[in-house]
Enzyme design. Structure first.
Site, mmCIF file in Angstrom:
data_model
loop_
_atom_site.group_PDB
_atom_site.id
_atom_site.type_symbol
_atom_site.label_atom_id
_atom_site.label_comp_id
_atom_site.label_asym_id
_atom_site.label_seq_id
_atom_site.Cartn_x
_atom_site.Cartn_y
_atom_site.Cartn_z
ATOM 1 N N ASP A 33 31.566 42.823 33.336
ATOM 2 C CA ASP A 33 30.518 41.493 33.495
ATOM 3 C C ASP A 33 31.085 40.619 34.284
ATOM 4 O O ASP A 33 31.993 39.742 33.458
ATOM 5 C CB ASP A 33 30.052 41.265 32.189
ATOM 6 C CG ASP A 33 28.970 40.477 32.320
ATOM 7 O OD1 ASP A 33 28.309 40.059 33.444
ATOM 8 O OD2 ASP A 33 28.202 40.421 31.244
ATOM 9 N N HIS A 77 20.597 46.187 39.305
ATOM 10 C CA HIS A 77 20.851 44.846 38.974
ATOM 11 C C HIS A 77 21.566 44.189 40.216
ATOM 12 O O HIS A 77 21.415 43.084 40.613
ATOM 13 C CB HIS A 77 21.838 44.564 37.462
ATOM 14 C CG HIS A 77 21.808 43.260 37.276
ATOM 15 N ND1 HIS A 77 20.928 42.423 36.883
ATOM 16 C CD2 HIS A 77 23.007 42.589 37.231
ATOM 17 C CE1 HIS A 77 21.399 41.345 36.622
ATOM 18 N NE2 HIS A 77 22.783 41.352 36.861
#
Length: 448
Positions: free
Chosen positions: A259, A357
């Protein structure tokens, strides 16, 4: 999920120990190169509970930090000499807690001013907070309301970052000095915001590599604010502890995804312009060198997410779960491999799906909009329906949220496949003033 990571510090004049994840130095001198001085341990550890340190105590050693033996357990694991001695100086051109590598723990809090408190009261509180934050960042005991929560601990890379909510300017008669970028964030589709857990007049971000050090700092600041400002909301978060992996790595979130790969980096051209307010621009002069911070509490629907097979999860995000490499990249590629948004799978479809995303969030798809994201995970037990109350405390620093967070979130809310597994439940926007000189206080450019 391109929403949180840490960055290397760059270009600051901050006094303190340089810190990289999983790497601190050891020795007999202090972290600042000065002779050993008074520390939280030497002042409190041998004197017992109840010792009160005067406001002037240790002034000459405010940046001295005691080195500590790493202990046999840490030495045996090869994880480095210990996290306790690492220090990040409070004073500098910019506030600490923006460019520094992400710590293992965070305490976030917002305060509302008490009725009748005006500009002078806020100024006095900010002076008090700044003085105390500098001492705690150096591993010194607080000069008042010391509670021994962090007794024996070093500074553990403690940083304290302050921000001002839009409401502060009205309550202190400074509406004419409110930055244009501090206008309220718009409502986004599917937002489920709890007003009691967002906004606030004053915001504090406290990061540290030890949970007790972070809690100690928050508790001291809260007690010092009594009568001037009351706690509006508080949240705790965590990230990977430095040294937990064989080498520095981008962290993972509670969905198991690497992330923050595409976070802007300080060595990139134009980095400062994306993150910090430039002098002479649209924003007021007092904010030059500062930033804007967007906070969002984002709950992850982990039960739904974990029901997906890994290959489906990867297509929602657009990256391999194993190593963070973009879909369509060679097997030996890593997370830093540039994303090829035109790459095709064997069947001719897009390797990175249209609603993935990383495609929807890419700066190239958002007019170059970028933010410095510094988020932390949270897990606060179970909700009434038995699902996890867990997710991401999203923090994003930027030069102007109208050109950073807002356009990106609008696009994500409309077309991001990941949004089906997220719920935005709290929100805040704050102006983060520039750094503090040793004889000044945070927000001085606004209040003086």
């Amino acid at each position: 999920m391109e929403t949180s990571t840490s960055t290397d510090s760059s270009g600051t004049d901050r006094t303190g120990t340089d810190r990289t994840a999983g790497d601190t130095s050891a020795g007999d001198t202090t972290a600042t190169g000065r002779a050993p001085g008074l520390t939280r341990r030497t002042l409190l550890g041998t004197a017992g509970a109840g010792l009160v340190v005067g406001a002037g105590a240790g002034a000459a050693t405010a940046l001295a930090v005691e080195r500590r033996d790493p202990g046999p357990a840490r030495a045996a694991t090869g994880a480095g000499p210990g996290l306790g001695p690492a220090a990040v100086g409070f004073h500098g051109e910019r506030q600490a807690g923006i460019l520094e590598p992400q710590q293992a723990r965070v305490q976030l809090a917002a305060f509302d001013l008490a009725g009748g408190v005006g500009r002078d009261g806020v100024r006095a509180l900010l002076r008090r907070w700044s003085r105390t934050a500098a001492r705690m960042a150096a591993g010194e005991p607080a000069d008042e309301f010391e509670n021994q929560i962090a007794l024996d601990a070093g500074p553990c890379s403690l940083t304290v970052t302050f921000g001002f909510g839009g409401s502060l300017f009205d309550r202190t008669g400074l509406a004419d000095r409110r930055p244009a970028g501090l206008e309220p964030l718009p409502a986004f589709p599917a937002d489920a915001l709890d007003p009691a857990r967002g906004d606030g007049d004053l915001f504090v971000q406290i990061g540290a590599d030890d949970a007790l050090v972070a809690v100690h700092a928050l508790r001291v600041l809260q007690r010092q604010a009594a009568g001037t400002a009351a706690l509006r909301w508080q949240m705790s978060g965590f990230a990977r502890t430095p040294g937990a992996t064989a080498g520095p790595m981008t962290g993972r979130n509670l969905m198991g995804q690497v992330d923050g790969t595409n976070n802007p980096r300080p060595d990139e051209d134009g980095f400062a312009a994306k993150v910090f307010v430039a002098a002479g621009g649209e924003q007021p002069a007092w904010l030059a060198g500062g930033s804007f911070l967007v906070f969002r509490r984002i709950r992850m629907l982990l039960d739904n997410w974990e029901a997906l097979p890994v290959d489906r999860q990867e297509r929602v995000v657009g990256r391999r779960k194993s190593d963070g490499a973009p879909l369509g990249a060679p097997a030996d590629a890593g997370e830093r491999t540039p994303v090829d948004l035109a790459a095709q799978a064997a069947d001719g479809s897009l390797a990175v799906p249209a609603d993935a995303h990383i495609r929807v969030a890419a700066p190239a798809a958002n007019g170059g909009a970028a933010m410095l994201r510094r988020g932390f995970s949270y897990h606060d037990g179970l909700l009434a329906d038995g699902s996890p109350d867990a997710g991401l405390l999203f923090l994003a620093f930027q030069a102007d949220p109208r050109k950073g967070f807002t356009p990106v979130q609008r696009k994500l809310a409309r077309g991001d496949g990941l949004s089906r597994f997220l719920r935005h439940e709290a929100s805040g926007l704050y102006a983060v003033p520039p750094g503090v000189s040793p004889d000044g206080y945070v927000g001085q450019t606004l209040f003086d």
